[in-house]
Write a protein that holds these residues in place. Structure first.
Motif, PDB file in Angstrom:
ATOM      1  N   ILE A  78      -7.827 -11.078  -5.222  1.00 26.84           N
ATOM      2  CA  ILE A  78      -8.928 -10.758  -5.904  1.00 26.84           C
ATOM      3  C   ILE A  78      -9.458  -9.249  -6.867  1.00 26.84           C
ATOM      4  CG2 ILE A  78     -11.051 -10.436  -5.537  1.00 26.84           C
ATOM      5  CD1 ILE A  78     -11.141 -12.208  -3.633  1.00 26.84           C
ATOM      6  N   LEU A  79      -8.108  -8.347  -6.227  1.00 22.23           N
ATOM      7  CA  LEU A  79      -8.319  -7.076  -7.253  1.00 22.23           C
ATOM      8  C   LEU A  79      -7.313  -7.788  -8.028  1.00 22.23           C
ATOM      9  CD1 LEU A  79      -8.202  -4.735  -3.840  1.00 22.23           C
ATOM     10  CD2 LEU A  79      -9.977  -4.669  -6.017  1.00 22.23           C
ATOM     11  N   THR A  80      -6.007  -8.194  -7.642  1.00 18.76           N
ATOM     12  CA  THR A  80      -5.190  -7.988  -8.448  1.00 18.76           C
ATOM     13  C   THR A  80      -5.277  -9.188 -10.162  1.00 18.76           C
ATOM     14  OG1 THR A  80      -3.276  -8.451  -7.247  1.00 18.76           O
ATOM     15  CG2 THR A  80      -2.279  -9.319  -9.130  1.00 18.76           C
ATOM     16  N   THR A  81      -6.134 -10.102  -9.324  1.00 20.56           N
ATOM     17  CA  THR A  81      -7.151 -10.781 -10.684  1.00 20.56           C
ATOM     18  C   THR A  81      -7.614  -9.392 -11.303  1.00 20.56           C
ATOM     19  OG1 THR A  81      -7.104 -12.809  -9.298  1.00 20.56           O
ATOM     20  CG2 THR A  81      -8.048 -12.444 -11.713  1.00 20.56           C
ATOM     21  N   GLY A  82      -8.244  -9.200 -11.066  1.00 22.16           N
ATOM     22  CA  GLY A  82      -9.317  -7.769 -11.523  1.00 22.16           C
ATOM     23  C   GLY A  82      -8.660  -6.660 -12.225  1.00 22.16           C
ATOM     24  N   VAL A  83      -7.904  -6.379 -12.179  1.00 21.62           N
ATOM     25  CA  VAL A  83      -7.000  -5.090 -12.789  1.00 21.62           C
ATOM     26  C   VAL A  83      -6.378  -5.909 -13.585  1.00 21.62           C
ATOM     27  CG1 VAL A  83      -4.554  -4.021 -12.459  1.00 21.62           C
ATOM     28  CG2 VAL A  83      -6.193  -4.000 -10.527  1.00 21.62           C
ATOM     29  N   LEU A 103      -7.430  -3.389   4.569  1.00 23.11           N
ATOM     30  CA  LEU A 103      -6.688  -3.352   2.626  1.00 23.11           C
ATOM     31  C   LEU A 103      -5.982  -1.658   2.886  1.00 23.11           C
ATOM     32  CD1 LEU A 103      -4.312  -4.986   0.967  1.00 23.11           C
ATOM     33  CD2 LEU A 103      -6.141  -4.429  -0.803  1.00 23.11           C
ATOM     34  N   PRO A 104      -5.463  -0.785   2.732  1.00 27.14           N
ATOM     35  CA  PRO A 104      -5.475   0.862   2.771  1.00 27.14           C
ATOM     36  C   PRO A 104      -5.710   1.279   1.145  1.00 27.14           C
ATOM     37  CG  PRO A 104      -3.331  -0.292   3.622  1.00 27.14           C
ATOM     38  CD  PRO A 104      -4.023  -1.726   3.146  1.00 27.14           C
ATOM     39  N   ASP A 105      -5.968   1.681   1.415  1.00 26.90           N
ATOM     40  CA  ASP A 105      -6.681   3.161   0.377  1.00 26.90           C
ATOM     41  C   ASP A 105      -5.509   3.426  -0.626  1.00 26.90           C
ATOM     42  OD1 ASP A 105      -9.378   3.092   0.446  1.00 26.90           O
ATOM     43  OD2 ASP A 105      -9.310   4.843   1.599  1.00 26.90           O
ATOM     44  N   SER A 106      -3.781   3.576   0.157  1.00 25.84           N
ATOM     45  CA  SER A 106      -3.040   3.572  -0.788  1.00 25.84           C
ATOM     46  C   SER A 106      -2.349   2.089  -1.948  1.00 25.84           C
ATOM     47  CB  SER A 106      -1.785   3.817  -0.038  1.00 25.84           C
ATOM     48  OG  SER A 106      -1.459   2.602   0.897  1.00 25.84           O
ATOM     49  N   VAL A 107      -3.203   0.584  -0.715  1.00 27.08           N
ATOM     50  CA  VAL A 107      -2.301  -0.156  -1.756  1.00 27.08           C
ATOM     51  C   VAL A 107      -3.915  -0.425  -3.204  1.00 27.08           C
ATOM     52  CG1 VAL A 107      -2.562  -2.826  -1.476  1.00 27.08           C
ATOM     53  CG2 VAL A 107      -1.120  -1.684  -0.224  1.00 27.08           C
ATOM     54  N   ILE A 108      -5.134  -0.357  -2.767  1.00 22.86           N
ATOM     55  CA  ILE A 108      -6.019  -0.665  -3.815  1.00 22.86           C
ATOM     56  C   ILE A 108      -5.771   0.460  -5.023  1.00 22.86           C
ATOM     57  CG2 ILE A 108      -8.491   0.076  -3.952  1.00 22.86           C
ATOM     58  CD1 ILE A 108      -8.806  -1.034  -0.775  1.00 22.86           C
ATOM     59  N   GLU A 109      -5.289   2.103  -4.357  1.00 21.21           N
ATOM     60  CA  GLU A 109      -5.291   3.331  -5.811  1.00 21.21           C
ATOM     61  C   GLU A 109      -3.985   2.164  -6.845  1.00 21.21           C
ATOM     62  OE1 GLU A 109      -5.553   6.581  -3.232  1.00 21.21           O
ATOM     63  OE2 GLU A 109      -7.319   6.587  -2.661  1.00 21.21           O
ATOM     64  N   ALA A 110      -2.940   2.122  -5.979  1.00 18.61           N
ATOM     65  CA  ALA A 110      -2.172   1.849  -6.732  1.00 18.61           C
ATOM     66  C   ALA A 110      -2.250   0.577  -7.819  1.00 18.61           C
ATOM     67  CB  ALA A 110      -0.720   1.404  -5.516  1.00 18.61           C
ATOM     68  N   GLN A 112      -5.239  -0.133  -9.404  1.00 19.92           N
ATOM     69  CA  GLN A 112      -5.883   0.584  -9.779  1.00 19.92           C
ATOM     70  C   GLN A 112      -5.091   1.600 -11.277  1.00 19.92           C
ATOM     71  OE1 GLN A 112      -9.557   2.744  -8.097  1.00 19.92           O
ATOM     72  NE2 GLN A 112      -9.048   4.241  -9.840  1.00 19.92           N
ATOM     73  N   ALA A 113      -4.537   1.963 -10.220  1.00 25.56           N
ATOM     74  CA  ALA A 113      -3.830   2.666 -11.707  1.00 25.56           C
ATOM     75  C   ALA A 113      -2.116   2.553 -12.454  1.00 25.56           C
ATOM     76  CB  ALA A 113      -2.850   4.736 -10.198  1.00 25.56           C
ATOM     77  N   GLY A 114      -2.098   1.414 -12.060  1.00 25.95           N
ATOM     78  CA  GLY A 114      -0.583  -0.220 -11.762  1.00 25.95           C
ATOM     79  C   GLY A 114       0.991   0.680 -11.914  1.00 25.95           C
ATOM     80  N   THR A 115       0.304   1.483 -10.784  1.00 25.43           N
ATOM     81  CA  THR A 115       1.839   2.479  -9.970  1.00 25.43           C
ATOM     82  C   THR A 115       2.546   1.057  -9.531  1.00 25.43           C
ATOM     83  OG1 THR A 115       0.515   3.045  -8.789  1.00 25.43           O
ATOM     84  CG2 THR A 115       1.371   4.340 -10.655  1.00 25.43           C
ATOM     85  N   ALA A 116       3.306   1.372  -8.456  1.00 24.75           N
ATOM     86  CA  ALA A 116       4.183   0.308  -7.550  1.00 24.75           C
ATOM     87  C   ALA A 116       3.194   0.634  -6.637  1.00 24.75           C
ATOM     88  CB  ALA A 116       5.494   1.354  -7.807  1.00 24.75           C
ATOM     89  N   ILE A 117       3.350  -0.713  -6.199  1.00 24.76           N
ATOM     90  CA  ILE A 117       2.022  -0.702  -4.439  1.00 24.76           C
ATOM     91  C   ILE A 117       2.848  -0.774  -3.637  1.00 24.76           C
ATOM     92  CG2 ILE A 117       1.157  -2.599  -3.320  1.00 24.76           C
ATOM     93  CD1 ILE A 117      -0.268  -2.297  -6.488  1.00 24.76           C
TER      94      ILE A 117
END
Length: 191
Positions: A78-83, A103-110, A112-117
């Motif tokens: 869902i987050l991938t779709t929203g991003v 789901l860890p914050d590190s995955v969510i933040e990546a 959001q930022a468009g960086t490596a998951i």
């Protein structure tokens, strides 16, 4: 600010009232902020056609609350779709749900930022890659579908496709009508 009028609990016709009650008394109701002056997210736009809103809400309820996908994987998709669609409200709401699912914050933040998951495991990589391919091309690669089917089973693969498609529709609704974030929540992306 929404392009649609905010529909409140007063002055609803019978169909709107039934849809309102369905949302506020169903599984989403516990997370709604009181006092409720309009329905959040896609539900206010869907109040324009409450019979459609009800069907859409039921599909979302099935996909979220009776999913065959594990919660972390579901929320990652869902987050991938929203991003992809830069759907602010969707990302905000589902980042909260994703955290609740572990789901860890590190995955969510990546995301959001468009960086490596920083995936926790290969299943997260498979789900994220499949969801990303679905929103970008409309179809995941055959080898990826087979890997998902081997790891999670065909029902989970079918549900993943439906989940991403459903949240594309939600994203379109949120973006088309500029559905606002809750007061005090800052936007993530400049559009």
């Amino acid at each position: 600010m929404s392009r649609l009028p905010l529909v409140g609990p007063k002055g609803l016709d019978a169909e709107q009232k039934a849809f309102w009650e369905y949302i506020v008394t169903g599984p989403r109701g516990a997370s709604l902020r009181e006092p409720l002056t309009s329905l959040p997210g896609p539900f206010n736009p869907w109040m324009q056609i409450p019979s459609f809103g009800r069907v859409a809400a039921e599909m979302g309820e099935r996909l979220r609350f009776r999913s065959v996908l594990p919660g972390k994987l579901r929320e990652l998709a869902i987050l991938t779709t929203g991003v992809h669609w830069k759907a602010e409200f969707e990302f905000w709401a589902h980042a909260r749900a994703a955290r609740a699912e572990g789901l860890p914050d590190s995955v969510i933040e990546a995301l959001q930022a468009g960086t490596a998951i920083p995936y926790e495991d290969d299943l997260q990589r498979l789900i994220h890659t499949a969801a990303k391919e679905l929103v970008e091309t409309g179809r995941p690669r055959t080898d990826l579908v087979e890997q998902l089917a081997n790891a999670l089973g065909w029902p989970a693969v079918v549900e993943l496709v439906a989940l991403v498609g459903f949240y594309c529709m939600v994203s379109f609704t949120l973006n088309a009508f500029d559905v606002a974030l809750p007061d005090g929540v800052a936007p993530i992306w400049n559009r």
